[in-house]
Design an enzyme around this catalytic site. Structure first.
Site, PDB file in Angstrom:
ATOM      1  NE  ARG A  91      30.805  40.618  38.625  1.00 54.87           N
ATOM      2  CZ  ARG A  91      31.262  39.816  37.673  1.00 54.87           C
ATOM      3  NH1 ARG A  91      32.562  39.597  37.575  1.00 54.87           N
ATOM      4  NH2 ARG A  91      30.442  39.247  36.812  1.00 54.87           N
ATOM      5  N   PRO A 123      35.814  45.838  31.767  1.00 57.60           N
ATOM      6  CG  PRO A 123      34.491  47.635  32.359  1.00 57.60           C
ATOM      7  CD  PRO A 123      35.060  46.365  32.905  1.00 57.60           C
ATOM      8  CD  GLU A 124      40.186  43.998  28.839  1.00 59.29           C
ATOM      9  OE1 GLU A 124      41.175  44.716  29.101  1.00 59.29           O
ATOM     10  OE2 GLU A 124      40.041  42.869  29.331  1.00 59.29           O
ATOM     11  CG  HIS A 181      24.733  47.274  42.695  1.00 60.06           C
ATOM     12  ND1 HIS A 181      25.210  46.625  43.818  1.00 60.06           N
ATOM     13  CD2 HIS A 181      23.803  46.460  42.143  1.00 60.06           C
ATOM     14  CE1 HIS A 181      24.598  45.457  43.937  1.00 60.06           C
ATOM     15  NE2 HIS A 181      23.744  45.334  42.949  1.00 60.06           N
ATOM     16  NE  ARG A 217      60.453  38.412  29.909  1.00 58.32           N
ATOM     17  CZ  ARG A 217      59.631  39.391  30.291  1.00 58.32           C
ATOM     18  NH1 ARG A 217      59.955  40.648  30.055  1.00 58.32           N
ATOM     19  NH2 ARG A 217      58.495  39.118  30.893  1.00 58.32           N
TER      20      ARG A 217
END
Length: 270
Positions: free
Chosen positions: A109, A2-3, A90, A150
């Site tokens: 997980r 999930p972002e 879970h 950079r």
């Protein structure tokens, strides 16, 4: 994983059910997540949830005694359910409320986390996070100053959580396409005008994803069980050798920093 848009969507979904509610206690069925579930969370028993915030990909449940930090990891999700609803395999942690509802963490997980920060404390996991991309602090001038000299690629640069939080792989690919910047360009060689376009693109793509419920990922569903719909609008991500909607060229796929990158060689020239 999930972002930011998925986490923000979850925050907005659970906030009305938690804000102002009194916590009875935590039920921990599996304490061994990415980090052990903090036993200090029991200090929240009997106190009221004053705010439901987000910092990067962390959800923060703030109270007068301290803050519970929650991270969804690779496959985690949160749901509001009846406190006596039988848990499934879970379902590892429940926050039980006085109204006999529960905030339930499901994490197949077990890469998620439920942690604790005392009142007035800044948790170490939050201490070095960069600016939030949807705030006024995230500007082209900020990126220009941070990127001086950079050589790292601009895509890896904007995905660095020490610079800006929450710009995951999907949204980095899409924002770079929208701004016409090749993902392999050195961050220090992107001009101020280009960075202005990139900042606007990042804000736009994240806002649109949040509005539409987040991107559908393999293991992610919203707290109400509905998946997001943003994926049907993706312009480059996951579209290897498919035709670019803007120019008709074929979308290319490369590897950068152990992640796949997609871009249009004509719309994003080197």
């Amino acid at each position: 994983m999930p972002e930011l848009p998925e986490v923000e969507t979850t925050r907005r979904g659970i906030e009305p059910h938690l804000l102002g509610q009194r916590i009875k206690h935590f039920v921990v069925r599996q304490p061994k997540l990415r980090w052990p579930v903090s036993p200090e969370l029991e200090q929240l028993s009997g106190v009221t949830i004053d705010a439901v915030q987000r910092r990067g990909k962390y959800l923060l449940l703030e109270t007068i005694h301290g803050t519970a930090l929650m991270h969804l990891g690779m496959s985690g999700s949160l749901r509001i359910c009846a406190a006596d609803l039988a848990p499934e395999k879970h379902d590892h942690v429940d926050l039980i409320l006085a109204n006999n509802r529960a905030l339930r963490l499901r994490d197949p997980r077990r890469f998620g986390a439920v942690l604790w920060a005392g009142c007035g404390e800044l948790h170490p996991l939050l201490a070095h996070l960069g600016v939030e991309p949807l705030t006024d602090e995230f500007t082209a001038e900020y990126l220009l100053e941070s990127a001086k000299g950079r050589q790292v690629s601009i895509k890896e640069f904007i995905m660095n959580s020490h610079m800006v939080v929450g710009v995951g792989n999907i949204y980095a690919n899409e924002a770079l396409f929208m701004s016409g910047i090749n993902p392999r360009r050195a961050a220090g060689r992107v001009s101020l005008n280009e960075l202005r376009k990139l900042v606007l693109a990042i804000k736009a793509v994240l806002k649109r994803a949040i509005e539409q419920g987040g991107t559908t990922l393999r293991d992610f569903v919203r707290e109400d069980g509905q998946t997001g719909y943003f994926q049907i609008e993706l312009q480059v991500y996951g579209r290897t050798n498919q035709v670019c909607h803007a120019c008709g060229s074929l979308i290319q796929q490369i590897r950068q920093g152990q992640r796949s990158t997609w871009y249009c060689p004509r719309c994003q020239p080197e």
